[in-house]
Design a protein around this motif. Structure first.
Motif, PDB file in Angstrom:
ATOM      1  N   GLU A   8       0.847  -1.185   0.000  1.00 35.32           N
ATOM      2  CA  GLU A   8       0.000   0.000   0.000  1.00 35.32           C
ATOM      3  C   GLU A   8       0.884   1.238   0.000  1.00 35.32           C
ATOM      4  OE1 GLU A   8      -2.442   0.544   3.439  1.00 35.32           O
ATOM      5  OE2 GLU A   8      -0.753   0.555   4.831  1.00 35.32           O
ATOM      6  N   VAL A   9       0.313   2.327  -0.499  1.00 32.01           N
ATOM      7  CA  VAL A   9       1.015   3.607  -0.502  1.00 32.01           C
ATOM      8  C   VAL A   9       0.527   4.407   0.697  1.00 32.01           C
ATOM      9  CG1 VAL A   9       1.441   5.741  -1.769  1.00 32.01           C
ATOM     10  CG2 VAL A   9       1.262   3.577  -3.000  1.00 32.01           C
ATOM     11  N   ARG A  10       1.463   4.790   1.554  1.00 33.56           N
ATOM     12  CA  ARG A  10       1.129   5.576   2.740  1.00 33.56           C
ATOM     13  C   ARG A  10       1.745   6.963   2.564  1.00 33.56           C
ATOM     14  NH1 ARG A  10       2.598   0.597   4.581  1.00 33.56           N
ATOM     15  NH2 ARG A  10       4.672   1.330   5.189  1.00 33.56           N
ATOM     16  N   TRP A  11       0.863   7.916   2.285  1.00 39.00           N
ATOM     17  CA  TRP A  11       1.281   9.249   1.874  1.00 39.00           C
ATOM     18  C   TRP A  11       1.639  10.148   3.052  1.00 39.00           C
ATOM     19  CZ3 TRP A  11       2.119  10.317  -3.128  1.00 39.00           C
ATOM     20  CH2 TRP A  11       1.469   9.540  -4.094  1.00 39.00           C
ATOM     21  N   GLY A  12       2.654  10.956   2.830  1.00 34.05           N
ATOM     22  CA  GLY A  12       2.935  12.104   3.672  1.00 34.05           C
ATOM     23  C   GLY A  12       2.937  13.333   2.787  1.00 34.05           C
ATOM     24  N   ILE A  13       2.281  14.395   3.223  1.00 36.68           N
ATOM     25  CA  ILE A  13       2.146  15.606   2.406  1.00 36.68           C
ATOM     26  C   ILE A  13       2.971  16.735   2.997  1.00 36.68           C
ATOM     27  CG2 ILE A  13       0.568  17.322   1.456  1.00 36.68           C
ATOM     28  CD1 ILE A  13      -1.658  15.305   1.590  1.00 36.68           C
ATOM     29  N   LEU A  14       3.754  17.372   2.164  1.00 37.59           N
ATOM     30  CA  LEU A  14       4.513  18.560   2.534  1.00 37.59           C
ATOM     31  C   LEU A  14       3.803  19.792   1.985  1.00 37.59           C
ATOM     32  CD1 LEU A  14       8.078  17.232   1.623  1.00 37.59           C
ATOM     33  CD2 LEU A  14       7.016  17.288   3.889  1.00 37.59           C
ATOM     34  N   GLY A  15       3.294  20.640   2.886  1.00 34.52           N
ATOM     35  CA  GLY A  15       2.629  21.864   2.462  1.00 34.52           C
ATOM     36  C   GLY A  15       1.137  21.702   2.261  1.00 34.52           C
ATOM     37  N   VAL A  16       0.403  21.415   3.330  1.00 35.72           N
ATOM     38  CA  VAL A  16      -1.043  21.208   3.192  1.00 35.72           C
ATOM     39  C   VAL A  16      -1.768  22.557   3.153  1.00 35.72           C
ATOM     40  CG1 VAL A  16      -1.373  18.866   3.992  1.00 35.72           C
ATOM     41  CG2 VAL A  16      -1.061  20.664   5.670  1.00 35.72           C
ATOM     42  N   GLY A  17      -1.849  23.117   1.950  1.00 32.15           N
ATOM     43  CA  GLY A  17      -2.561  24.371   1.737  1.00 32.15           C
ATOM     44  C   GLY A  17      -3.878  24.128   1.032  1.00 32.15           C
ATOM     45  N   ASP A  18      -4.325  25.124   0.263  1.00 34.11           N
ATOM     46  CA  ASP A  18      -5.642  25.078  -0.364  1.00 34.11           C
ATOM     47  C   ASP A  18      -5.825  23.885  -1.299  1.00 34.11           C
ATOM     48  OD1 ASP A  18      -6.323  27.358   0.992  1.00 34.11           O
ATOM     49  OD2 ASP A  18      -5.972  28.722  -0.693  1.00 34.11           O
ATOM     50  N   MET A  40       2.303  17.964   6.758  1.00 33.03           N
ATOM     51  CA  MET A  40       3.268  18.927   7.295  1.00 33.03           C
ATOM     52  C   MET A  40       2.958  20.326   6.769  1.00 33.03           C
ATOM     53  SD  MET A  40       6.059  20.692   5.817  1.00 33.03           S
ATOM     54  CE  MET A  40       6.921  22.019   6.688  1.00 33.03           C
ATOM     55  N   ARG A  41       3.091  21.292   7.637  1.00 34.72           N
ATOM     56  CA  ARG A  41       3.045  22.709   7.299  1.00 34.72           C
ATOM     57  C   ARG A  41       3.812  23.451   8.387  1.00 34.72           C
ATOM     58  NH1 ARG A  41      -2.256  25.996   5.096  1.00 34.72           N
ATOM     59  NH2 ARG A  41      -1.288  28.060   4.946  1.00 34.72           N
ATOM     60  N   ARG A  42       4.489  24.526   8.027  1.00 32.91           N
ATOM     61  CA  ARG A  42       5.307  25.221   9.025  1.00 32.91           C
ATOM     62  C   ARG A  42       4.472  25.868  10.119  1.00 32.91           C
ATOM     63  NH1 ARG A  42       9.027  28.762   5.082  1.00 32.91           N
ATOM     64  NH2 ARG A  42       6.972  28.935   4.106  1.00 32.91           N
ATOM     65  N   ASN A  43       3.251  26.275   9.791  1.00 28.18           N
ATOM     66  CA  ASN A  43       2.361  26.893  10.764  1.00 28.18           C
ATOM     67  C   ASN A  43       1.675  25.805  11.595  1.00 28.18           C
ATOM     68  OD1 ASN A  43      -0.229  27.950  11.834  1.00 28.18           O
ATOM     69  ND2 ASN A  43       0.379  29.838  10.812  1.00 28.18           N
ATOM     70  N   GLU A  44       2.040  25.717  12.871  1.00 23.51           N
ATOM     71  CA  GLU A  44       1.536  24.631  13.708  1.00 23.51           C
ATOM     72  C   GLU A  44       0.025  24.663  13.851  1.00 23.51           C
ATOM     73  OE1 GLU A  44       1.866  23.068  18.325  1.00 23.51           O
ATOM     74  OE2 GLU A  44       3.610  24.028  17.388  1.00 23.51           O
ATOM     75  N   GLN A  45      -0.534  25.834  14.042  1.00 20.69           N
ATOM     76  CA  GLN A  45      -1.978  25.934  14.221  1.00 20.69           C
ATOM     77  C   GLN A  45      -2.725  25.430  12.987  1.00 20.69           C
ATOM     78  OE1 GLN A  45      -3.339  29.876  15.231  1.00 20.69           O
ATOM     79  NE2 GLN A  45      -5.492  29.322  15.165  1.00 20.69           N
ATOM     80  N   LYS A  46      -2.229  25.818  11.799  1.00 15.09           N
ATOM     81  CA  LYS A  46      -2.916  25.433  10.566  1.00 15.09           C
ATOM     82  C   LYS A  46      -2.757  23.950  10.265  1.00 15.09           C
ATOM     83  CE  LYS A  46      -2.879  29.974   8.346  1.00 15.09           C
ATOM     84  NZ  LYS A  46      -2.433  30.783   7.185  1.00 15.09           N
ATOM     85  N   VAL A  47      -1.579  23.390  10.518  1.00 14.62           N
ATOM     86  CA  VAL A  47      -1.399  21.974  10.215  1.00 14.62           C
ATOM     87  C   VAL A  47      -2.177  21.105  11.204  1.00 14.62           C
ATOM     88  CG1 VAL A  47       0.711  21.566  11.574  1.00 14.62           C
ATOM     89  CG2 VAL A  47       0.284  20.245   9.486  1.00 14.62           C
ATOM     90  N   PRO A  57      -3.712  11.057  11.072  1.00 10.59           N
ATOM     91  CA  PRO A  57      -3.183  10.699  12.395  1.00 10.59           C
ATOM     92  C   PRO A  57      -1.936  11.453  12.837  1.00 10.59           C
ATOM     93  CG  PRO A  57      -2.837   8.916  10.802  1.00 10.59           C
ATOM     94  CD  PRO A  57      -3.750   9.896  10.156  1.00 10.59           C
ATOM     95  N   LYS A  58      -1.088  11.905  11.888  1.00  9.66           N
ATOM     96  CA  LYS A  58       0.155  12.560  12.272  1.00  9.66           C
ATOM     97  C   LYS A  58       0.292  13.918  11.582  1.00  9.66           C
ATOM     98  CE  LYS A  58       2.810   8.226  12.647  1.00  9.66           C
ATOM     99  NZ  LYS A  58       4.031   7.533  12.187  1.00  9.66           N
ATOM    100  N   TRP A  59       0.896  14.859  12.311  1.00 10.18           N
ATOM    101  CA  TRP A  59       1.195  16.156  11.707  1.00 10.18           C
ATOM    102  C   TRP A  59       2.579  16.607  12.135  1.00 10.18           C
ATOM    103  CZ3 TRP A  59       2.339  19.930  15.198  1.00 10.18           C
ATOM    104  CH2 TRP A  59       1.807  19.803  16.489  1.00 10.18           C
ATOM    105  N   TYR A  60       3.213  17.394  11.277  1.00  3.76           N
ATOM    106  CA  TYR A  60       4.557  17.902  11.533  1.00  3.76           C
ATOM    107  C   TYR A  60       4.653  19.365  11.097  1.00  3.76           C
ATOM    108  CZ  TYR A  60       6.034  12.959  11.719  1.00  3.76           C
ATOM    109  OH  TYR A  60       6.181  11.631  12.026  1.00  3.76           O
ATOM    110  N   THR A  61       5.608  20.073  11.683  1.00  5.95           N
ATOM    111  CA  THR A  61       5.956  21.418  11.219  1.00  5.95           C
ATOM    112  C   THR A  61       7.339  21.429  10.567  1.00  5.95           C
ATOM    113  OG1 THR A  61       6.851  22.001  13.403  1.00  5.95           O
ATOM    114  CG2 THR A  61       4.538  22.581  12.964  1.00  5.95           C
ATOM    115  N   ASP A  62       7.970  20.283  10.528  1.00  2.90           N
ATOM    116  CA  ASP A  62       9.316  20.157   9.954  1.00  2.90           C
ATOM    117  C   ASP A  62       9.281  19.141   8.815  1.00  2.90           C
ATOM    118  OD1 ASP A  62      12.361  20.477  10.148  1.00  2.90           O
ATOM    119  OD2 ASP A  62      12.102  18.311  10.325  1.00  2.90           O
TER     120      ASP A  62
END
Length: 331
Positions: A8-18, A40-47, A57-62
């Motif tokens: 299976e493909v388990r995705w991680g996204i860098l830059g979750v914007g619009d 992941m997004r640099r803004n902790e509140q938004k991510v 299930p998981k979020w990152y700022t880095d």
């Protein structure tokens, strides 16, 4: 052949914007053998908010932390183009397939570096030119390949848009008209889709020439582009893009002309295709577009990674679009 040692493909996204709200990311949980496991997004509140609303299930700022998460085995880069090269190189070094937003990068040279890094690491590179998988664009391709309009002679693109007031009022927050971030202006953002699909439908463009200028002076990037181009097949093309037109002149129309008829369509409209031939007259094809517009392409990308399908969009095809745009605006 499978591109990962997994089922299976388990995705991680860098830059979750619009773009990740509706167009792309939700589809990663709807496609078979695919899950979105980290964002992941640099803004902790938004991510954190994104992860909560989309049940991720998981979020990152880095970015490095997400890339090196052992559960993540494929990376979707949804940042503005300025970061595409750097993040692709990091994902490739981590041995993870890359799906990158369009345009592929700011420059053709950056695209080449991305391709080289993925080739060296032995990981696939895909570009989110999702029109290559949408039903009405596949219909256009099939009409051409089936000879419905005879031998293709030429293609003409015309796009006119009024200036977007929100962009002008908030230039500091609108990266699409900042060449240092986006590579160009709305020409790079929108014409890239048009030129990429023509590459898909008619084959690669061999060479292009153009003139660009900033007529309205509302921002730094070009707002007027005209171009002529030639496909490797011998088909000729032309295009004009004005992003400071009047409302009465707004237009999104591409016409593919053949020896027996023509095909007309909007690149950014609904799923309609107009066919007119000398023998049969006019016919309109109407298609329902998916709620998550990138879903058909993401399904093919997942299939490609798992050795079950082939993606129609990859680093090589995506880089060709960047090369042609550079030739047009003399970058």
């Amino acid at each position: 052949m499978k591109k990962i040692n997994d089922n299976e493909v388990r995705w991680g996204i860098l830059g979750v914007g619009d773009v990740c709200e509706v167009k792309s990311a939700p589809a990663m949980n709807l496609v078979d053998d695919s899950r979105l496991v980290a964002v992941m997004r640099r803004n902790e509140q938004k991510v954190k908010d994104y992860a909560r609303r989309h049940q991720v299930p998981k979020w990152y700022t880095d970015a490095d932390a997400l890339i090196n998460d052992p559960e993540v085995n494929a990376i979707y880069i949804a940042t503005p183009p300025y970061a595409h090269k750097e993040l692709t190189l990091k994902a490739a070094a981590a041995g993870k397939p890359v799906y990158v937003e369009k345009p592929m990068a700011r420059t053709y040279a950056e695209c080449q570096d991305m391709i080289a890094a993925c080739d060296k690491a032995g990981v696939p590179l895909y570009v989110a030119y999702y029109r290559r998988a949408l039903p009405h664009f596949l219909k256009i391709k099939s009409l051409i390949e089936g000879g419905t309009i005879g031998e293709v002679r030429q293609v003409s693109i015309q796009m006119n848009q009024v200036p977007k007031p929100g962009v002008v009022r908030n230039l500091a927050h609108n990266w699409r008209v900042d060449p240092d971030i986006a590579g160009g202006g709305y020409f790079y953002d929108l014409a890239s889709h048009q030129l990429d699909f023509l590459d898909f439908a008619l084959g690669p463009i061999k060479t292009a020439k153009g003139i660009c200028t900033n007529q309205a002076g509302l921002y730094e990037a070009e707002d007027m582009v005209v171009a002529a181009f030639e496909f490797e097949s011998g088909v000729l093309g032309s295009g004009s893009w004005c992003f400071s037109s009047s409302k009465t002149a707004e237009m999104d129309n591409t016409v593919i002309i053949g020896s027996k008829g023509k095909i007309s369509y909007e690149t950014f409209g609904g799923g309609n295709v107009s066919l007119e031939t000398d023998d049969e007259g006019k016919e309109l094809f109407e298609f329902h577009l998916p709620n998550h517009i990138q879903m058909p392409l993401i399904q093919l990308v997942v299939g490609d990674v798992l050795g079950k399908a082939l993606s129609p969009s990859d680093g090589l095809s995506g880089s060709r679009t960047n090369r042609i745009m550079e030739e047009i605006i003399w970058k």
